[in-house]
Design an enzyme around this catalytic site. Structure first.
Site, PDB file in Angstrom:
ATOM      1  N   SER A  62       0.823  -1.216   0.000  1.00  0.00           N
ATOM      2  CA  SER A  62       0.000   0.000   0.000  1.00  0.00           C
ATOM      3  C   SER A  62       0.855   1.263   0.000  1.00  0.00           C
ATOM      4  CB  SER A  62      -0.901   0.015   1.223  1.00  0.00           C
ATOM      5  OG  SER A  62      -1.708  -1.133   1.270  1.00  0.00           O
TER       6      SER A  62
HETATM    7  N1  SAH Z   1      -0.595  -5.282   4.099  1.00  0.00           N
HETATM    8  C1  SAH Z   1       0.083  -5.549   2.851  1.00  0.00           C
HETATM    9  C2  SAH Z   1      -0.795  -5.241   1.656  1.00  0.00           C
HETATM   10  C3  SAH Z   1      -0.790  -6.402   0.755  1.00  0.00           C
HETATM   11  S1  SAH Z   1      -1.977  -6.454  -0.524  1.00  0.00           S
HETATM   12  C4  SAH Z   1       1.409  -4.823   2.804  1.00  0.00           C
HETATM   13  O1  SAH Z   1       1.721  -4.065   3.733  1.00  0.00           O
HETATM   14  O2  SAH Z   1       2.179  -5.055   1.886  1.00  0.00           O
HETATM   15  C5  SAH Z   1      -3.204  -7.536   0.155  1.00  0.00           C
HETATM   16  C6  SAH Z   1      -2.786  -8.945   0.466  1.00  0.00           C
HETATM   17  O3  SAH Z   1      -3.943  -9.629   0.918  1.00  0.00           O
HETATM   18  C7  SAH Z   1      -2.261  -9.756  -0.724  1.00  0.00           C
HETATM   19  O4  SAH Z   1      -0.987 -10.238  -0.433  1.00  0.00           O
HETATM   20  C8  SAH Z   1      -3.284 -10.886  -0.857  1.00  0.00           C
HETATM   21  O5  SAH Z   1      -2.715 -12.101  -1.264  1.00  0.00           O
HETATM   22  C9  SAH Z   1      -3.830 -10.971   0.549  1.00  0.00           C
HETATM   23  N2  SAH Z   1      -5.128 -11.615   0.690  1.00  0.00           N
HETATM   24  C10 SAH Z   1      -6.220 -11.528  -0.109  1.00  0.00           C
HETATM   25  N3  SAH Z   1      -7.237 -12.270   0.376  1.00  0.00           N
HETATM   26  C11 SAH Z   1      -6.788 -12.844   1.531  1.00  0.00           C
HETATM   27  C12 SAH Z   1      -7.356 -13.731   2.501  1.00  0.00           C
HETATM   28  N4  SAH Z   1      -8.613 -14.184   2.393  1.00  0.00           N
HETATM   29  N5  SAH Z   1      -6.598 -14.112   3.541  1.00  0.00           N
HETATM   30  C13 SAH Z   1      -5.324 -13.672   3.678  1.00  0.00           C
HETATM   31  N6  SAH Z   1      -4.724 -12.848   2.789  1.00  0.00           N
HETATM   32  C14 SAH Z   1      -5.447 -12.430   1.728  1.00  0.00           C
END
Ligand code: SAH
Length: 214
Positions: A62
């Protein structure tokens, strides 16, 4: 190392303070966590820019301001137990850990889970717990959580997460009936009463799972 420290100080001043982030705990964490280690090598020179960046496998880290704004909404205090859904690069989890929170974070993509686990080991972040699973079920054995943050966008608020939120508790989650377009929702639980407040428009990758997108 100093060059990155300067980039971070500048990021905090130009992207966070000027846009109204005031929580000293959040600002200090964002001055401390080495964001450039959480992006792919080719993007290191751009790590402190005012954008989300791709981290592979269709996912993103993000934008710094979004991380700060969501973290500030949590009104978190050191020692609180927090659940994050969507570890991704691990950056948001690292910011929360650096604020002194007890962090539990769930990721559903094995490569990202492994990469984050390796990085936390390298950075000697102790006590940060990671799990490879569908986070829309929460982490029942570890709950209830004083705070919950979801960093992927689903069509609704997963019921298990509301159940695992402590009382009092705060959850911040992007919710939207259309993919890639959500409103940030701040959910509070107090004396058994659950309330949701829709805030800014945001754009997160899909929350995929039983209580998310198919
Ligand atoms: N907090 C992260 C943002 C990553 S983007 C950072 O600081 O980099 C969102 C993430 O959510 C992705 O890696 C995706 O694979 C994950 N995601 C999506 N659905 C999910 C679920 N049901 N359970 C766990 N992770 C999930």
């Amino acid at each position: 190392m100093t060059a990155y420290r300067i980039s971070r100080d500048r990021m905090v001043r130009d992207q966070l303070i000027t846009r109204g982030i005031t929580d000293p705990l959040v600002l200090e964490a964002m001055r401390t966590v080495p964001r450039h280690l959480f992006v792919p090598e080719a993007l290191v020179p751009r790590a402190y820019e005012d954008y989300p960046l791709p981290i592979g496998l269709g996912q993103t880290i993000s934008q710094p301001h979004v991380v700060a704004a969501m973290t500030e909404l949590l009104q978190a205090k050191p020692g609180m137990r927090i659940l994050e859904i969507g570890t991704g690069s691990g950056y948001q989890a690292a910011v929360l850990h650096s604020m002194g929170l007890e962090v539990y974070s769930i990721e559903r993509i094995p490569e990202l889970y492994t990469r984050a686990a390796d990085l936390f080991l390298r950075l000697r972040y102790r006590g940060l717990r990671l799990k490879l699973a569908d986070g829309t079920h929460g982490w029942e054995e570890a709950g209830p959580f004083d705070r919950i943050i979801v960093t992927a966008g689903g069509p609704s608020i997963p019921k298990p997460l509301v159940a695992q939120l402590a009382d009092p508790g705060i959850m911040v989650i992007p919710v939207g009936e259309e993919r890639r377009g959500q409103r940030l929702v701040c959910v509070t639980k107090e004396e058994g009463k659950v309330q949701g407040r829709a805030l800014d428009a945001v754009s997160f990758v899909d929350l995929v799972g039983t209580h998310g997108w198919a």
